[in-house]
Design an enzyme around this catalytic site. Structure first.
Site, short mmCIF file in Angstrom:
data_model
loop_
_atom_site.label_atom_id
_atom_site.label_comp_id
_atom_site.label_asym_id
_atom_site.label_seq_id
_atom_site.Cartn_x
_atom_site.Cartn_y
_atom_site.Cartn_z
N LYS A 184 0.06 4.25 -0.26
CA LYS A 184 -0.58 5.44 0.33
C LYS A 184 -0.34 6.67 -0.56
O LYS A 184 -0.27 6.53 -1.77
CB LYS A 184 -0.09 5.65 1.76
CG LYS A 184 -0.22 4.38 2.59
CD LYS A 184 -0.05 4.58 4.06
CE LYS A 184 -0.20 3.23 4.76
NZ LYS A 184 -0.29 3.34 6.21
N GLY A 238 2.09 2.09 10.85
CA GLY A 238 3.08 3.17 10.78
C GLY A 238 3.75 3.51 12.10
O GLY A 238 4.41 4.54 12.22
N ASN A 295 0.87 -1.18 0.00
CA ASN A 295 0.00 0.00 0.00
C ASN A 295 0.91 1.23 0.00
O ASN A 295 1.49 1.56 1.02
CB ASN A 295 -0.90 -0.05 1.25
CG ASN A 295 -1.72 1.21 1.44
OD1 ASN A 295 -1.78 2.05 0.55
ND2 ASN A 295 -2.35 1.34 2.60
N GLU A 355 -7.15 4.49 7.56
CA GLU A 355 -6.95 5.92 7.27
C GLU A 355 -8.16 6.51 6.57
O GLU A 355 -8.46 7.69 6.70
CB GLU A 355 -5.65 6.11 6.47
CG GLU A 355 -4.44 5.97 7.39
CD GLU A 355 -3.18 5.44 6.73
OE1 GLU A 355 -3.06 5.49 5.49
OE2 GLU A 355 -2.31 4.93 7.47
N HIS A 395 -9.72 0.95 4.51
CA HIS A 395 -8.46 1.13 5.25
C HIS A 395 -8.72 2.07 6.43
O HIS A 395 -9.51 3.01 6.32
CB HIS A 395 -7.39 1.70 4.33
CG HIS A 395 -6.04 1.73 4.96
ND1 HIS A 395 -5.66 2.72 5.85
CD2 HIS A 395 -4.98 0.89 4.86
CE1 HIS A 395 -4.43 2.48 6.26
NE2 HIS A 395 -4.00 1.37 5.68
N SER A 443 2.95 -2.26 10.36
CA SER A 443 4.38 -2.34 10.66
C SER A 443 5.03 -3.68 10.29
O SER A 443 5.91 -4.16 11.01
CB SER A 443 4.63 -2.00 12.13
OG SER A 443 4.24 -0.67 12.40
N GLU A 467 -5.82 -5.09 10.26
CA GLU A 467 -4.81 -4.07 10.52
C GLU A 467 -5.15 -3.32 11.80
O GLU A 467 -5.95 -2.39 11.77
CB GLU A 467 -4.77 -3.07 9.36
CG GLU A 467 -4.39 -3.69 8.03
CD GLU A 467 -3.78 -2.64 7.11
OE1 GLU A 467 -2.63 -2.84 6.71
OE2 GLU A 467 -4.42 -1.63 6.82
#
Ligand code: PGA
Length: 249
Positions: free
Chosen positions: A13, A173, A11, A99, A97, A212, A167
């Site tokens: 991003k 991250g 991904n 985010e 996702h 991560s 996730e």
């Protein structure tokens, strides 16, 4: 038990300009040395999909989008439809996702609508679920993830190819990774939920872990029961790192 072909999906991003195509070239070279038992995908920004798809042609790399609008077309300034992603060369799309859920307020219901759009466009959805830190600390991780997977997956997925990604928001991250036991617990729960919902098909759905994943921890994570691959953010930007994760399968 149906055989699950693991998927390692990158991904990107909101990273990557045209210069990132060099990483695709490097990755496709490296993949020639890796057994083709693992599926490999790159999900770049929408602006790069056609170039990444062209660059990846003839290699084992699949290309995906990172989101799509629930409608196929219309007056939705700034949005991209599933059909547009497919037209640009994508065969997959990441949906729900964290985010998108946190920064854009996407609900499970909206994610389910997007999944339907993806299916209509012939894209394989990668549907993301995961608890945040507060929910984990409150002992609600299993309940949250179960609720998300029930409400974000429409019944129309029956008979269609799709992937689920677990996730944990607090691992994305951050360099923090759940314990092997925590991953096993959620993945086992997800497998049960998918099997209950989709029967035999649910046993063959790849359940990815994301958050991560790095070259140094990939082997340990990918060995956990019911982990059918990884959704990789930061470590997918450099072909050198990403290929080490693929080799860890
Ligand atoms: P990360 O991102 O690997 O950089 O933690 C994972 C993701 O957001 O899919």
């Amino acid at each position: 038990m149906p055989q699950i072909r693991p998927l390692i999906a990158g991904n990107w991003k909101m990273f990557g300009l045209g210069s990132a195509l060099a990483e695709i070239e490097l990755l496709s070279q490296e993949l020639l040395k890796v057994p083709a038992t693992t599926r490999v995908a790159i999900c770049p920004a929408a602006t790069l999909i056609d170039r990444v798809a062209a660059c990846a042609r003839g290699s084992a790399i699949e290309v995906g989008g990172q989101d799509c609008h629930p409608e196929m077309q219309g007056a939705f300034t700034g949005d991209v439809s599933a059909q547009m992603l497919a037209d640009a060369g994508a065969t997959l799309v990441i949906l729900g996702h964290s985010e998108r859920r946190t920064l854009h307020g996407e609900t499970d219901g909206e994610v389910a609508q997007k999944v339907l759009a993806a299916l209509l466009a012939g894209l394989e959805p990668i549907i993301c679920v995961g608890e945040d830190e507060g929910q984990r600390d409150a002992g609600k991780a299993v309940a949250v993830v179960c609720g998300q997977v029930l409400a974000s997956l429409p019944d129309q997925l029956a008979g269609q190819a799709f992937t689920v990604a677990y996730e944990p928001v607090w691992a994305i991250g951050t360099g923090r990774v759940p314990s092997v036991e925590q991953i096993a617990e959620i993945h086992g729960t997800l497998r049960d939920a998918l099997t209950k919902r989709f029967g035999q098909q649910g046993q063959g759905v790849a359940i990815l872990y994301g958050g991560s994943v790095k070259p140094m921890n990939a082997a340990e994570i990918l060995r956990v029961a019911e982990v059918g691959g990884a959704l990789v953010g930061g470590a997918s930007l450099k072909a050198e790192d990403f290929v080490q994760i693929i080799r860890a399968v």
